[in-house]
Design a protein around this motif. Structure first.
Motif, PDB file in Angstrom:
ATOM      1  N   GLU A  48      13.389  21.829  43.056  1.00 57.83           N
ATOM      2  CA  GLU A  48      13.802  21.249  41.773  1.00 57.83           C
ATOM      3  C   GLU A  48      13.517  22.200  40.610  1.00 57.83           C
ATOM      4  O   GLU A  48      14.277  22.238  39.636  1.00 57.83           O
ATOM      5  N   LYS A  49      12.451  22.970  40.726  1.00 54.67           N
ATOM      6  CA  LYS A  49      12.154  23.952  39.680  1.00 54.67           C
ATOM      7  C   LYS A  49      13.233  25.023  39.633  1.00 54.67           C
ATOM      8  O   LYS A  49      13.649  25.465  38.552  1.00 54.67           O
ATOM      9  N   ALA A  50      13.710  25.426  40.829  1.00 59.34           N
ATOM     10  CA  ALA A  50      14.756  26.442  40.896  1.00 59.34           C
ATOM     11  C   ALA A  50      16.130  25.866  40.583  1.00 59.34           C
ATOM     12  O   ALA A  50      17.056  26.615  40.238  1.00 59.34           O
ATOM     13  N   ASN A  51      16.276  24.539  40.698  1.00 63.37           N
ATOM     14  CA  ASN A  51      17.553  23.875  40.464  1.00 63.37           C
ATOM     15  C   ASN A  51      17.324  22.668  39.551  1.00 63.37           C
ATOM     16  O   ASN A  51      17.361  21.514  40.003  1.00 63.37           O
ATOM     17  N   ALA A  77      18.964  20.969  37.572  1.00 63.05           N
ATOM     18  CA  ALA A  77      20.012  19.957  37.416  1.00 63.05           C
ATOM     19  C   ALA A  77      20.109  19.048  38.635  1.00 63.05           C
ATOM     20  O   ALA A  77      20.982  18.185  38.702  1.00 63.05           O
ATOM     21  N   ILE A  78      19.195  19.234  39.625  1.00 62.11           N
ATOM     22  CA  ILE A  78      19.208  18.409  40.833  1.00 62.11           C
ATOM     23  C   ILE A  78      17.879  17.681  40.968  1.00 62.11           C
ATOM     24  O   ILE A  78      16.812  18.280  40.823  1.00 62.11           O
ATOM     25  N   HIS A  79      17.946  16.376  41.233  1.00 65.24           N
ATOM     26  CA  HIS A  79      16.739  15.584  41.474  1.00 65.24           C
ATOM     27  C   HIS A  79      16.799  15.000  42.876  1.00 65.24           C
ATOM     28  O   HIS A  79      17.811  14.421  43.275  1.00 65.24           O
ATOM     29  N   ILE A  80      15.712  15.183  43.640  1.00 64.35           N
ATOM     30  CA  ILE A  80      15.651  14.692  45.016  1.00 64.35           C
ATOM     31  C   ILE A  80      14.778  13.458  45.115  1.00 64.35           C
ATOM     32  O   ILE A  80      13.628  13.464  44.668  1.00 64.35           O
ATOM     33  N   GLN A  81      15.339  12.398  45.699  1.00 68.49           N
ATOM     34  CA  GLN A  81      14.565  11.231  46.093  1.00 68.49           C
ATOM     35  C   GLN A  81      14.426  11.290  47.611  1.00 68.49           C
ATOM     36  O   GLN A  81      15.402  11.557  48.313  1.00 68.49           O
ATOM     37  N   THR A  82      13.230  11.046  48.128  1.00 70.59           N
ATOM     38  CA  THR A  82      12.995  11.196  49.562  1.00 70.59           C
ATOM     39  C   THR A  82      12.879   9.844  50.255  1.00 70.59           C
ATOM     40  O   THR A  82      12.487   8.849  49.634  1.00 70.59           O
ATOM     41  N   THR A  83      13.229   9.830  51.532  1.00 71.63           N
ATOM     42  CA  THR A  83      12.992   8.664  52.379  1.00 71.63           C
ATOM     43  C   THR A  83      12.480   9.153  53.722  1.00 71.63           C
ATOM     44  O   THR A  83      12.984  10.141  54.267  1.00 71.63           O
ATOM     45  N   ASP A  84      11.460   8.468  54.247  1.00 76.05           N
ATOM     46  CA  ASP A  84      10.944   8.846  55.563  1.00 76.05           C
ATOM     47  C   ASP A  84      11.538   7.977  56.668  1.00 76.05           C
ATOM     48  O   ASP A  84      11.030   7.940  57.784  1.00 76.05           O
ATOM     49  N   ALA A  85      12.631   7.309  56.362  1.00 79.96           N
ATOM     50  CA  ALA A  85      13.328   6.518  57.386  1.00 79.96           C
ATOM     51  C   ALA A  85      14.040   7.442  58.353  1.00 79.96           C
ATOM     52  O   ALA A  85      14.743   8.366  57.948  1.00 79.96           O
ATOM     53  N   ALA A  86      13.841   7.201  59.642  1.00 77.73           N
ATOM     54  CA  ALA A  86      14.585   7.947  60.644  1.00 77.73           C
ATOM     55  C   ALA A  86      15.999   7.386  60.737  1.00 77.73           C
ATOM     56  O   ALA A  86      16.238   6.207  60.455  1.00 77.73           O
ATOM     57  N   PHE A  87      16.939   8.212  61.147  1.00 78.20           N
ATOM     58  CA  PHE A  87      18.317   7.752  61.232  1.00 78.20           C
ATOM     59  C   PHE A  87      18.462   6.704  62.326  1.00 78.20           C
ATOM     60  O   PHE A  87      17.988   6.877  63.451  1.00 78.20           O
ATOM     61  N   LEU A 137       6.733  17.871  50.131  1.00 78.56           N
ATOM     62  CA  LEU A 137       6.849  17.559  48.703  1.00 78.56           C
ATOM     63  C   LEU A 137       6.710  18.813  47.845  1.00 78.56           C
ATOM     64  O   LEU A 137       7.357  18.939  46.793  1.00 78.56           O
ATOM     65  N   ASP A 138       5.877  19.735  48.294  1.00 80.61           N
ATOM     66  CA  ASP A 138       5.741  21.010  47.577  1.00 80.61           C
ATOM     67  C   ASP A 138       7.062  21.769  47.600  1.00 80.61           C
ATOM     68  O   ASP A 138       7.450  22.407  46.601  1.00 80.61           O
ATOM     69  N   GLN A 139       7.756  21.713  48.734  1.00 86.54           N
ATOM     70  CA  GLN A 139       9.052  22.370  48.835  1.00 86.54           C
ATOM     71  C   GLN A 139      10.090  21.685  47.938  1.00 86.54           C
ATOM     72  O   GLN A 139      10.921  22.348  47.320  1.00 86.54           O
ATOM     73  N   VAL A 140      10.018  20.363  47.859  1.00 85.09           N
ATOM     74  CA  VAL A 140      10.915  19.633  46.961  1.00 85.09           C
ATOM     75  C   VAL A 140      10.682  20.073  45.518  1.00 85.09           C
ATOM     76  O   VAL A 140      11.636  20.322  44.763  1.00 85.09           O
ATOM     77  N   ALA A 141       9.415  20.171  45.132  1.00 86.79           N
ATOM     78  CA  ALA A 141       9.079  20.584  43.766  1.00 86.79           C
ATOM     79  C   ALA A 141       9.584  21.987  43.475  1.00 86.79           C
ATOM     80  O   ALA A 141      10.126  22.261  42.389  1.00 86.79           O
TER      81      ALA A 141
END
Length: 455
Positions: free
Chosen positions: A62-65, A67-77, A55-59
């Protein structure tokens, strides 16, 4: 099987990337200038520290980009669930899939063509072509980006090699060499020269890899569909050689119903001289099984005419309904989180330092995603943090550099392996078992498995 992990290997550190973990949210198209993507890959809540790091990496991304928002899912493929999600419009935008899946997804047109978008990656032109090959269709269009890969090789006990009068810096390069080395080790040390996994799908997995090394395949594709081909001459030849090692040379011991942990723990304890594994096993060899670092050796996968080794790992693929903006956002995230530590010296050094502090071995070779010059820069950057003896892995590095990479069977691989376990077990536990007969029986089950998986 899915296991967690070239032009050059150059002592690349084994990356500790976040694993897929199970709730799925749909990706929303860009709104108000913001592009939203739903991505797989966040660790589950049971791994709190790793999840927070992600989540820290996501933050940071998003700070560096902005215009992009990430929603996460912990579902395995899951291929079956994905079909339903795709039809209902709830599938994630970014998929993180094991390398068993791309061929089937591409054949069914269930993932996006990234041929154009991928060219915007900073080091796209420096990918080793072999790591992209299994993510392309027959016309050469690209549908995925690899994030990590491993290659099977031969892991061996250097101390037992020396005791048997063998050069520990020159492991066997062919299956005939393996047979000869195993016989000599057994005769001179009393330790089984070679051990093979045979249960819980591992027998089929190993037989598949050996079939590749002889030029064969367990599945074939025609007109967008796959058929089982487990009863092939190469698989018969391999089981025939194992039968000779087991019953004629008596170089494989007496217990043949061995699972993944049986073989790995036994090798670490010095109970087997050679096993098939990837160098990434070294981490558990040291930390879990308390093996002797000086005794660990790694060579390339033994060959018998196929010039190939089985590779596994993960790749990023994209929902075919993703917009161009979403595709671009996914590739930016892929580069930021997965690829950068493998080509950027500063990021690579930071990851190596963190791994060393966490007692994760640094310097274990993996399948390098990028070309020799890129990998050399990473090798130089991580050198202060390397914790392994590069000499013990040198035969794997040099030998694997010339091999083709073959992925696991694309349709129902685990079920296919289960159908083959019985054939492997029969040959190693019954002296009168006939390899061709056992594989003919396995072919019937495998044919049904592969057909049903594509209905």
């Amino acid at each position: 099987m899915t296991r967690v992990p070239t032009r050059a290997f150059a002592g690349v550190l084994a990356l500790s990337l976040a694993a897929t973990g199970a709730a799925c949210s749909s990706a929303k198209p860009q709104s108000g200038g913001i592009t939203t993507i739903t991505v797989m890959g966040i660790p589950p809540t049971t791994k709190a520290a790793a999840r927070q790091t992600y989540l820290d990496q996501v933050a940071a991304f998003e700070k560096a980009n902005p215009a992009i928002h990430i929603q996460t899912t912990d579902a395995a493929f899951d291929a079956t669930a994905y079909i339903t999600q795709l039809a209902g419009g709830t599938a994630p935008t970014m998929l993180l899939v094991p390398l068993t899946e791309p061929a089937g997804l591409i054949a069914r047109h269930q993932v996006a063509d990234l041929s154009t978008a991928a060219k915007d990656l900073p080091v796209y032109g420096q990918f080793d072509p072999r790591v992209l090959e299994n993510l392309k269709d027959a016309s050469g269009k690209l549908y995925g980006i690899p994030t990590s890969e491993y290659a099977l090789g031969l892991v061996y006990n250097r101390s037992l090699f020396s005791k048997a009068g063998l050069d520990p810096d020159r492991p066997p390069a062919t299956w005939d060499d393996v047979q000869a080395y195993a016989k000599q080790i057994t005769e001179r040390t009393g330790v089984p020269g070679f051990a093979e996994m045979t249960v819980k799908n591992n027998g089929g997995w190993r037989l598949t890899a050996a079939t590749y090394s002889r030029g064969g395949a367990m599945e074939a594709q025609q007109d967008g569909r796959f058929t089982a081909t487990v009863n092939n001459p190469q698989a018969v030849a391999h089981l025939t050689q194992l039968k000779k090692m087991r019953w004629q040379d008596q170089s494989m011991g007496t217990n043949q119903l061995l699972n993944y942990n049986d073989v790995n723990s036994g090798f670490a304890a010095g109970n087997f001289a050679m096993i098939i594994s990837d160098p990434g096993y070294y981490t558990s060899y040291i930390n879990q099984f308390k093996g002797d670092p000086a005794s660990f050796g790694a060579g390339a996968y033994p060959q018998a005419g196929g010039n190939a080794t089985l590779v596994g790992g993960q790749a990023v693929m994209v929902n075919p309904k993703a917009t161009a903006a979403q595709q671009a956002a996914i590739l930016k995230w892929t580069d930021f989180y997965y690829l950068r530590p493998q080509y950027d010296p500063a990021a690579g050094a930071e990851r190596a330092k963190s791994n060393k502090e966490s007692a994760i071995p640094v310097g274990v070779p993996t399948v390098a995603l990028f070309t020799a010059d890129v990998q050399q820069k990473i090798a130089d950057a991580i050198k202060p943090y390397v914790t392994v003896d590069p000499k013990n892995f040198a035969p794997f590095v040099s030998g694997t550099a010339t091999l083709q990479y073959k992925p696991e069977p694309p349709v129902a691989a685990q079920s296919l392996y289960a159908s083959l376990d019985t054939a492997v077990q029969a040959v190693l536990t019954r002296q009168d078992a006939d390899p061709a007969t056992e594989l003919a029986t396995a072919q019937k089950s495998a044919t049904t498995i592969v057909q049903q998986a594509q209905q």
